[in-house]
Design an enzyme around this catalytic site. Sequence first.
Site, PDB file in Angstrom:
ATOM      1  N   GLY A 136     -13.530 -37.000 -30.313  1.00  0.00           N
ATOM      2  CA  GLY A 136     -12.823 -35.961 -29.575  1.00  0.00           C
ATOM      3  C   GLY A 136     -13.643 -34.697 -29.400  1.00  0.00           C
ATOM      4  CB  SER A 137     -16.199 -33.584 -28.328  1.00  0.00           C
ATOM      5  OG  SER A 137     -16.464 -34.881 -27.839  1.00  0.00           O
ATOM      6  NE  ARG A 138     -14.529 -26.822 -22.954  1.00  0.00           N
ATOM      7  CZ  ARG A 138     -13.813 -25.714 -22.853  1.00  0.00           C
ATOM      8  NH1 ARG A 138     -12.662 -25.608 -23.477  1.00  0.00           N
ATOM      9  NH2 ARG A 138     -14.260 -24.703 -22.140  1.00  0.00           N
ATOM     10  CG  MET A 148     -15.539 -36.557 -23.460  1.00  0.00           C
ATOM     11  SD  MET A 148     -17.200 -36.879 -24.097  1.00  0.00           S
ATOM     12  CE  MET A 148     -17.545 -35.330 -24.921  1.00  0.00           C
TER      13      MET A 148
END
EC number: 4.1.1.65
Length: 219
Positions: free
Chosen positions: A187-189, A99
């Site tokens: 911001g990440s996953r 993301m």
Amino acid sequence: MTIHREGHRLLLVSGAILFALNAGARYFFQDTAWVPQVVLGISAVFFLLLLQFFRLPKVKTEINPNHIIAPADGKVVVIEEVHETEYFDGPRKQISIFMSPINVHVNRNPMSGIVKYVKYHAGKYLVAWHPKSSTENERTTIVVKNEQGVEVLMRQIAGALAKRIRWYIQEGQQVLQGGEFGFIKFGSRVDVLLPLDAEVTVNLNEKTKGGKTIIAKLK
């Protein structure tokens, strides 16, 4: 536009700071008209970026016990077989969705079932696409078991900018496919670990829509 609850306080504080900054610019630069205008423009862009980050669009998920739904908006960055060590201690099929800061950051349940496991891990803040981010970054591991006895693991992973992971479910709770289970800021996953016989229905670099895109089908 609906704003996610995680953004309410930040937007309020940011709005107050930006208001004070613009008031100061107008007061101290009365004879230089372009300075307040530039400050106003930058403030407007910054605040609009925050608004779009915390937006909460309405999503209607078509419930299907044989489908695994994308847990987040973003892009598929990993499709591979891995050896999962925290919960299954065995091979699993992994799908990872990255993301970016411009994506909606709500995390949604890939399937319906009972939450069997929840654990938070403090850790590093490597970039979210780094191979070791799944095991070394700050993260939360959640496992859901459906009525057919299939267990699916979701892992929220903080990235270089994302330094706050939120989850809203606990062990023993019944969850519904497409329902919100968490949020990651900036911001990440999210990794999804599936049985080896699951049929992956997305490709690398394909964009996903949380609560909508079918990323796999269970056998």
